[in-house]
Design a protein around this motif. Structure first.
Motif, PDB file in Angstrom:
ATOM      1  N   ARG A  20      29.442  42.793  45.323  1.00 44.16           N
ATOM      2  CA  ARG A  20      29.912  42.160  46.550  1.00 44.16           C
ATOM      3  C   ARG A  20      31.050  41.166  46.290  1.00 44.16           C
ATOM      4  O   ARG A  20      31.418  40.404  47.185  1.00 44.16           O
ATOM      5  N   ARG A  21      31.606  41.169  45.104  1.00 46.91           N
ATOM      6  CA  ARG A  21      32.647  40.206  44.759  1.00 46.91           C
ATOM      7  C   ARG A  21      33.930  40.488  45.533  1.00 46.91           C
ATOM      8  O   ARG A  21      34.128  41.605  46.034  1.00 46.91           O
ATOM      9  N   PRO A  22      34.827  39.507  45.666  1.00 46.93           N
ATOM     10  CA  PRO A  22      36.118  39.742  46.327  1.00 46.93           C
ATOM     11  C   PRO A  22      36.928  40.807  45.598  1.00 46.93           C
ATOM     12  O   PRO A  22      36.745  41.037  44.396  1.00 46.93           O
ATOM     13  N   ASP A  23      37.837  41.441  46.323  1.00 47.80           N
ATOM     14  CA  ASP A  23      38.607  42.549  45.748  1.00 47.80           C
ATOM     15  C   ASP A  23      39.434  42.122  44.542  1.00 47.80           C
ATOM     16  O   ASP A  23      39.617  42.888  43.601  1.00 47.80           O
ATOM     17  N   GLN A  24      39.963  40.895  44.563  1.00 49.59           N
ATOM     18  CA  GLN A  24      40.840  40.459  43.490  1.00 49.59           C
ATOM     19  C   GLN A  24      40.093  39.896  42.289  1.00 49.59           C
ATOM     20  O   GLN A  24      40.702  39.621  41.257  1.00 49.59           O
ATOM     21  N   ALA A  25      38.786  39.740  42.386  1.00 46.74           N
ATOM     22  CA  ALA A  25      38.006  39.145  41.288  1.00 46.74           C
ATOM     23  C   ALA A  25      37.617  40.213  40.273  1.00 46.74           C
ATOM     24  O   ALA A  25      37.130  41.281  40.641  1.00 46.74           O
ATOM     25  N   GLU A  26      37.837  39.914  38.991  1.00 48.00           N
ATOM     26  CA  GLU A  26      37.473  40.841  37.925  1.00 48.00           C
ATOM     27  C   GLU A  26      36.042  40.604  37.436  1.00 48.00           C
ATOM     28  O   GLU A  26      35.419  41.519  36.897  1.00 48.00           O
ATOM     29  N   ARG A  27      35.544  39.395  37.593  1.00 53.07           N
ATOM     30  CA  ARG A  27      34.176  39.099  37.170  1.00 53.07           C
ATOM     31  C   ARG A  27      33.572  38.066  38.109  1.00 53.07           C
ATOM     32  O   ARG A  27      34.264  37.474  38.941  1.00 53.07           O
ATOM     33  N   VAL A  28      32.282  37.877  37.969  1.00 53.36           N
ATOM     34  CA  VAL A  28      31.545  36.918  38.782  1.00 53.36           C
ATOM     35  C   VAL A  28      30.903  35.900  37.855  1.00 53.36           C
ATOM     36  O   VAL A  28      30.396  36.249  36.782  1.00 53.36           O
ATOM     37  N   ILE A  29      30.954  34.639  38.252  1.00 51.46           N
ATOM     38  CA  ILE A  29      30.267  33.594  37.506  1.00 51.46           C
ATOM     39  C   ILE A  29      29.327  32.862  38.465  1.00 51.46           C
ATOM     40  O   ILE A  29      29.491  32.938  39.686  1.00 51.46           O
ATOM     41  N   GLY A  30      28.351  32.180  37.912  1.00 54.57           N
ATOM     42  CA  GLY A  30      27.403  31.476  38.758  1.00 54.57           C
ATOM     43  C   GLY A  30      26.516  30.553  37.947  1.00 54.57           C
ATOM     44  O   GLY A  30      26.626  30.458  36.716  1.00 54.57           O
TER      45      GLY A  30
ATOM     46  N   SER B 291      19.241  32.220  40.221  1.00 57.39           N
ATOM     47  CA  SER B 291      20.688  32.074  40.031  1.00 57.39           C
ATOM     48  C   SER B 291      21.390  32.175  41.374  1.00 57.39           C
ATOM     49  O   SER B 291      20.829  32.663  42.361  1.00 57.39           O
ATOM     50  N   TYR B 292      22.626  31.724  41.399  1.00 56.74           N
ATOM     51  CA  TYR B 292      23.502  31.923  42.558  1.00 56.74           C
ATOM     52  C   TYR B 292      24.944  31.936  42.076  1.00 56.74           C
ATOM     53  O   TYR B 292      25.302  31.275  41.093  1.00 56.74           O
ATOM     54  N   ALA B 293      25.762  32.729  42.753  1.00 58.20           N
ATOM     55  CA  ALA B 293      27.165  32.860  42.379  1.00 58.20           C
ATOM     56  C   ALA B 293      27.962  31.657  42.875  1.00 58.20           C
ATOM     57  O   ALA B 293      27.622  31.041  43.888  1.00 58.20           O
ATOM     58  N   VAL B 294      29.023  31.335  42.151  1.00 60.99           N
ATOM     59  CA  VAL B 294      29.918  30.233  42.513  1.00 60.99           C
ATOM     60  C   VAL B 294      31.331  30.793  42.649  1.00 60.99           C
ATOM     61  O   VAL B 294      31.852  31.390  41.698  1.00 60.99           O
ATOM     62  N   PRO B 295      31.976  30.646  43.814  1.00 63.48           N
ATOM     63  CA  PRO B 295      33.356  31.135  43.966  1.00 63.48           C
ATOM     64  C   PRO B 295      34.284  30.466  42.956  1.00 63.48           C
ATOM     65  O   PRO B 295      34.161  29.278  42.663  1.00 63.48           O
ATOM     66  N   HIS B 296      35.212  31.241  42.450  1.00 62.02           N
ATOM     67  CA  HIS B 296      36.146  30.690  41.468  1.00 62.02           C
ATOM     68  C   HIS B 296      37.423  31.512  41.475  1.00 62.02           C
ATOM     69  O   HIS B 296      37.455  32.658  41.945  1.00 62.02           O
ATOM     70  N   THR B 297      38.475  30.911  40.967  1.00 59.20           N
ATOM     71  CA  THR B 297      39.733  31.612  40.712  1.00 59.20           C
ATOM     72  C   THR B 297      40.056  31.432  39.240  1.00 59.20           C
ATOM     73  O   THR B 297      39.853  30.353  38.674  1.00 59.20           O
ATOM     74  N   GLU B 298      40.563  32.505  38.644  1.00 60.13           N
ATOM     75  CA  GLU B 298      40.755  32.494  37.200  1.00 60.13           C
ATOM     76  C   GLU B 298      42.084  33.137  36.857  1.00 60.13           C
ATOM     77  O   GLU B 298      42.472  34.161  37.413  1.00 60.13           O
ATOM     78  N   SER B 299      42.812  32.497  35.942  1.00 58.76           N
ATOM     79  CA  SER B 299      44.067  33.047  35.437  1.00 58.76           C
ATOM     80  C   SER B 299      44.099  32.837  33.927  1.00 58.76           C
ATOM     81  O   SER B 299      43.142  32.339  33.335  1.00 58.76           O
ATOM     82  N   ALA B 300      45.202  33.239  33.317  1.00 62.90           N
ATOM     83  CA  ALA B 300      45.301  33.101  31.862  1.00 62.90           C
ATOM     84  C   ALA B 300      45.367  31.646  31.425  1.00 62.90           C
ATOM     85  O   ALA B 300      44.989  31.311  30.300  1.00 62.90           O
TER      86      ALA B 300
ATOM     87  N   VAL C  19      27.190  50.901  40.798  1.00 60.17           N
ATOM     88  CA  VAL C  19      28.487  51.125  41.429  1.00 60.17           C
ATOM     89  C   VAL C  19      29.372  49.919  41.149  1.00 60.17           C
ATOM     90  O   VAL C  19      28.883  48.807  40.919  1.00 60.17           O
ATOM     91  N   ASP C  20      30.674  50.156  41.147  1.00 56.87           N
ATOM     92  CA  ASP C  20      31.596  49.065  40.855  1.00 56.87           C
ATOM     93  C   ASP C  20      31.821  48.172  42.065  1.00 56.87           C
ATOM     94  O   ASP C  20      31.919  46.957  41.949  1.00 56.87           O
ATOM     95  N   LYS C  21      31.911  48.776  43.246  1.00 57.60           N
ATOM     96  CA  LYS C  21      32.147  48.009  44.463  1.00 57.60           C
ATOM     97  C   LYS C  21      31.408  48.667  45.618  1.00 57.60           C
ATOM     98  O   LYS C  21      31.217  49.880  45.655  1.00 57.60           O
ATOM     99  N   LEU C  22      30.995  47.843  46.578  1.00 56.66           N
ATOM    100  CA  LEU C  22      30.430  48.387  47.800  1.00 56.66           C
ATOM    101  C   LEU C  22      31.550  48.929  48.689  1.00 56.66           C
ATOM    102  O   LEU C  22      32.632  48.344  48.747  1.00 56.66           O
TER     103      LEU C  22
END
Length: 286
Positions: free
Chosen positions: A37-47, A64-73, A187-190
Motif C-alpha cells: 500500500r506504499r506510495p507509487d514513488q516510494a521504493e521501501r517502507v519504514i516504520g 508496528s506501524y509505518a511512518v511516512p518518509h522521503t528518501e534521497s541519496a 504482490v508488489d503493488k495493489l
C-alpha cells in the motif's frame, strides 16, 4: 612510542552478547501490508516497532506501524509528528507497548539506515533494526535484526556499524499456514481502481464468452441441455435493464467521468496533505 600513548581502535556499544529479538507474525503481516500500500514513488517502507524487553534481554516485538518518509541519496526526512501521534494512539490501547526499534523493507541495511537509526536512538536506548524482504525471493522471506555498534578511534567516534543479532520468528500452525500463503501470493503493488475495473471487465467478458459457447453447443446438439442452467441464463438476461446502446454508452461514460473526477480530487487532497506534512517536519527540524 610508549604503550600508554597508543591510540586504540575499538567498538563501543551496549552489551550484545545475550541480546536477541523475537518477532510475532502479526508484525511481518503488517509490514507486508504497508509495503503493497506504499506510495507509487516510494521504493521501501519504514516504520516503528513496538513491544517490550524481557528479563533475559530478549526484545519482544509485538506490533508496528509505518511512518511516512522521503528518501534521497543525500538525506532522509521522517514525519516526526505522525510518528508521535501514532505512538500516543497505540499506547492508549496498550500502554505496555513501547518503542523497541524500527523496521525497513528490503535486503539488509542501506546508506540512509544510519540516519534513521540515529533518530530512533534518541527515542529509545539501543534500538533494534528489523529488515524484511517483502519480495520473498525464491519463496523465502529473509528477516534479520540488527543493533548499532559505534566504531571509535580513541575518544573520537568515527562511524556506526550494524551488527546482526539472533532473531526468533515463532508461529503456531494457523500462523504458519498464513505465512506460507503470503509467500506464494506476494504482490508488489495493489491495483488502482481503474486497473481493478479493467481486470473485472476482462473476467466479465470471459464469462460472457463461456455462456455464448455453452448456448451454441446446446443449440448445435453437442451438449445436452440443462434446464437449471437455462433458467439461470434466462433470469440473468431478464434482470438487465432495457436500454438502447446509445443510452447505455452514455450511462457508462457518465459513471466513468464521475469516478475520474473523484480520483482527481483525491489526488489533489493527497498532494496537499503530503506538502503539509513536509512543511511540519521541516519546521520541527529547524
Amino acid at each position: 612510542m610508549e604503550a600508554g600513548d597508543r591510540t586504540v581502535l575499538q567498538f563501543r556499544t551496549h552489551s550484545t552478547a545475550n541480546l536477541s529479538a523475537k518477532v510475532h507474525p502479526l508484525v511481518v503481516f503488517n509490514i507486508c501490508d504497508c509495503y503493497v500500500r506504499r506510495p507509487d514513488q516510494a521504493e521501501r517502507v519504514i516504520g516503528t516497532l513496538l513491544g517490550s524487553v524481557l528479563s533475559d534481554g530478549t526484545v519482544d516485538i509485538r506490533n508496528s506501524y509505518a511512518v511516512p518518509h522521503t528518501e534521497s541519496a543525500e538525506q532522509v526526512a521522517l514525519d516526526i509528528e505522525y510518528h508521535h501521534n501514532m505512538l500516543v494512539s497505540h499506547q492508549k490501547v496498550n500502554p505496555k507497548e513501547v518503542i523497541v526499534g524500527w523496521y525497513s523493507t528490503g535486503l539488509g541495511v542501506t546508506g540512509g539506515s544510519a540516519l534513521i537509526h540515529d533518530f530512533y536512538s534518541r527515542e529509545v536506548p539501543n534500538p533494534v533494526h528489523l529488515t524484511v524482504d517483502t519480495e520473498f525471493r525464491n519463496g523465502e522471506g529473509i528477516i534479520k535484526a540488527y543493533v548499532s555498534v559505534n566504531l571509535a578511534l580513541g575518544d573520537r567516534q568515527l562511524a556506526a556499524q550494524f551488527q546482526e543479532i539472533p532473531l526468533d520468528l515463532r508461529m503456531v500452525e494457523a500462523e504458519r499456514l498464513g505465512f506460507d500463503i503470503l509467500k506464494t501470493t506476494a504482490v508488489d503493488k495493489l491495483p488502482s481502481d481503474l486497473e481493478g475495473m479493467e481486470v473485472t471487465m476482462q473476467r466479465l467478458l470471459a464469462l460472457i464468452d463461456d455462456i455464448y459457447k455453452h448456448v451454441d453447443d446446446v443449440v448445435e446438439g453437442r451438449v445436452t441441455a440443462d434446464n437449471s442452467i437455462g433458467r439461470i441464463i434466462s433470469d440473468t438476461v431478464a434482470a438487465l435493464p432495457k436500454l438502447s446502446p446509445p443510452a447505455f454508452d452514455k450511462l457508462v461514460n457518465d459513471s466513468l467521468q464521475d469516478q475520474l473526477l473523484l480520483l482527481y480530487l483525491s489526488s489533489i487532497t493527497r498532494t496537499q496533505l503530503g506538502l503539509a506534512e513536509k512543511l511540519n517536519t521541516a519546521a520541527q527540524i529547524l
